[in-house]
Design a protein around this motif. Structure first.
Motif, mmCIF file in Angstrom:
data_model
loop_
_atom_site.group_PDB
_atom_site.id
_atom_site.type_symbol
_atom_site.label_atom_id
_atom_site.label_comp_id
_atom_site.label_asym_id
_atom_site.label_seq_id
_atom_site.Cartn_x
_atom_site.Cartn_y
_atom_site.Cartn_z
ATOM 1 N N VAL A 200 48.275 55.529 64.728
ATOM 2 C CA VAL A 200 47.442 53.940 63.886
ATOM 3 C C VAL A 200 48.668 52.782 63.682
ATOM 4 O O VAL A 200 48.859 52.980 62.809
ATOM 5 N N HIS A 322 51.218 47.882 69.826
ATOM 6 C CA HIS A 322 49.889 48.213 68.268
ATOM 7 C C HIS A 322 49.160 49.070 68.779
ATOM 8 O O HIS A 322 48.235 48.646 69.697
ATOM 9 N N ASN A 323 48.971 50.280 68.246
ATOM 10 C CA ASN A 323 47.348 50.750 68.655
ATOM 11 C C ASN A 323 46.730 50.893 67.528
ATOM 12 O O ASN A 323 46.848 51.560 66.439
ATOM 13 N N THR A 324 45.448 50.213 67.540
ATOM 14 C CA THR A 324 44.622 49.808 66.467
ATOM 15 C C THR A 324 44.239 51.124 66.288
ATOM 16 O O THR A 324 43.108 52.326 67.238
ATOM 17 N N TRP A 327 40.576 52.856 69.185
ATOM 18 C CA TRP A 327 41.447 53.005 70.831
ATOM 19 C C TRP A 327 41.457 54.574 69.986
ATOM 20 O O TRP A 327 41.566 55.863 70.936
ATOM 21 N N SER A 361 48.362 44.660 74.005
ATOM 22 C CA SER A 361 47.778 43.926 73.246
ATOM 23 C C SER A 361 46.751 42.798 74.300
ATOM 24 O O SER A 361 45.974 42.477 73.184
#
Length: 430
Positions: A200, A322-324, A327, A361
């Motif tokens: 994350v 970038h992994n939120t 998700w 993104s």
């Protein structure tokens, strides 16, 4: 376990495709192509996608990009899953030790000739996505949405006089119709075979290529006082780079690497120019402007101190992957179903880069790591070599290797992620 019979069918079809996936991977490994030169790879991919009877096979996108469009015929919510693989190789000698090792040399590539190899594993990525295309086409009647099969060239960066990569595919309209509702990809890595790593936050850092041209005044090597030698200024720049780390927060990793130095001249000539090629990496994208400014100032002032000049250019910027949290949370049940709960692990951040960030993104989704080497996880959660195995070899090393039998896990990951997203079970919470 899962109550959805499509999951079992995806696994069955993946196993059926496994031998062909390995054959594709070995063919690609023998025949690697550098960034923006992936002509044979694109041809192989496009021919396979056409044989599957996809709705569309788009070629020649941003160079040698290929996009296959598979429209499912089951009723659903109209979601679109973009599955991405990168196709280019590296100017690295192949010392992996297999009988399918590359012997390719590209004599015409700018700056070459170069030995060429898939020392980063993009041959695996391409073959796994080709396999996933086979699997998903086999369940077209049960897909409640559309899958975009994206084969992207020039992930490693095209020659500086050319454009290419993920952003070029975006600019070329590859994702305009239909527009993805998520993007997914993975990278093979020196983790235990079949393990899936996720993070994350920033999985990979922000990156930019830097070119520093230091200019003096050419003169004979016997009379240096009659000219301006750029070499002392270059030495000062290289030494000063080691102090840049102290000018940004120590809690946010930054690295500046000069990987290539070009001089023009010979042993008894003080040349006019020296060019430094390198890369700047920042774990936090917000640090990039400050690092770039400090590197520029260092180069210009160091050169001036020796009577020379320096020009600093920043090229091919890539945002972080970038992994939120939402998700990742949505994807974890799928990852654990495919790999097994005990084989899904959180990883640390790295300063590697991958321009899949341009897709994640924009459209949401995530990017994960797939372990392909003879390793186990130590008590600290980091991989250690498995006793009697082939060891741990990092990507971009000439001896990098990947376990063929693990590729089917990557096929299943692509297929399950795509299906779950289209079915509405892999979606971030509102």
């Amino acid at each position: 376990m899962t109550a959805d019979p499509v999951h079992a069918e995806l696994d069955r079809l993946s196993e059926e495709a496994a031998a062909q996936v390995i054959a594709w991977r070995r063919h690609l490994h023998r025949n690697p192509e550098l960034s923006n030169r992936e002509e044979g790879t694109a041809r192989l991919v496009a021919e396979h996608l056409r044989q599957l009877g996809l709705d569309e096979v788009r070629t020649g996108i941003a160079g040698h990009g290929v996009v296959g469009v598979l429209r499912g015929t089951a009723a659903g919510g109209g979601r679109v899953a973009a599955l991405r693989a990168d196709t280019d190789a590296l100017p690295v000698k192949d010392l992996c030790g297999t009988d399918f090792a590359s012997r390719v040399v590209d004599a015409d590539y700018p700056g070459g000739p170069f030995p060429v190899s898939h020392a980063c594993g993009h041959d695996c990525h391409t073959a796994m996505l080709m396999g996933a295309a086979t699997v998903l086409a086999g369940v077209r009647d049960r897909l409640p949405g559309t899958v975009l099969l994206v084969f992207q060239p020039a992930e490693e960066g095209p020659p500086v006089t050319e454009t290419g990569g993920a952003l070029a595919m975006v600019d070329a309209g590859a994702f305009a119709d239909p527009v993805p509702t998520m993007a997914f990809g993975m990278h093979v890595t020196p983790y235990p075979k079949g393990y899936v790593g996720y993070r994350v936050g920033n999985q990979y850092g922000a990156s930019v290529l830097v070119r520093i041209t230091v200019t003096g005044r050419q003169v004979h090597g016997s009379t240096p006082w009659q000219g301006v030698d750029p070499m002392p200024a270059v030495g000062a720049v290289l030494t000063g780079i080691g102090q840049l780390y102290r000018q940004v927060s120590a809690f946010d990793p930054v690295t500046v690497t000069i990987g290539h130095v070009e001089d023009v001249g010979r042993f008894n000539i003080i040349g006019e120019t020296v060019t430094l090629w390198g890369t700047v990496r920042c774990a936090v994208e917000g640090d990039m402007p400050a690092v770039r400014d400090r590197l520029r100032r260092l180069a210009e002032h160091s050169a001036a101190a020796y009577g020379a000049t320096a020009e600093v250019e920043y090229l091919q910027p890539v945002p972080p992957v970038h992994n939120t949290g939402p998700w990742v949370a949505a994807a974890l049940p799928t990852l654990r179903r495919v790999a097994g709960g005990e084989r899904v692990t959180e990883t640390g951040a790295t300063l590697g880069y991958d321009d899949v960030s341009e897709l994640v993104s924009r459209f949401g989704g995530l990017y994960v790591m797939l372990g392909v080497q003879d390793a186990t996880l130590g008590e600290n959660g980091l991989p250690v070599p498995e006793e009697g195995g082939r060891g741990l070899v990092t990507n971009h090393n000439p001896r990098f290797y990947a376990d063929d039998d693990t590729l089917v896990t990557g096929v299943r990951l692509h297929a399950h992620v795509a299906y779950d997203h289209l079915a509405g079970t892999l979606l971030p919470a509102e």
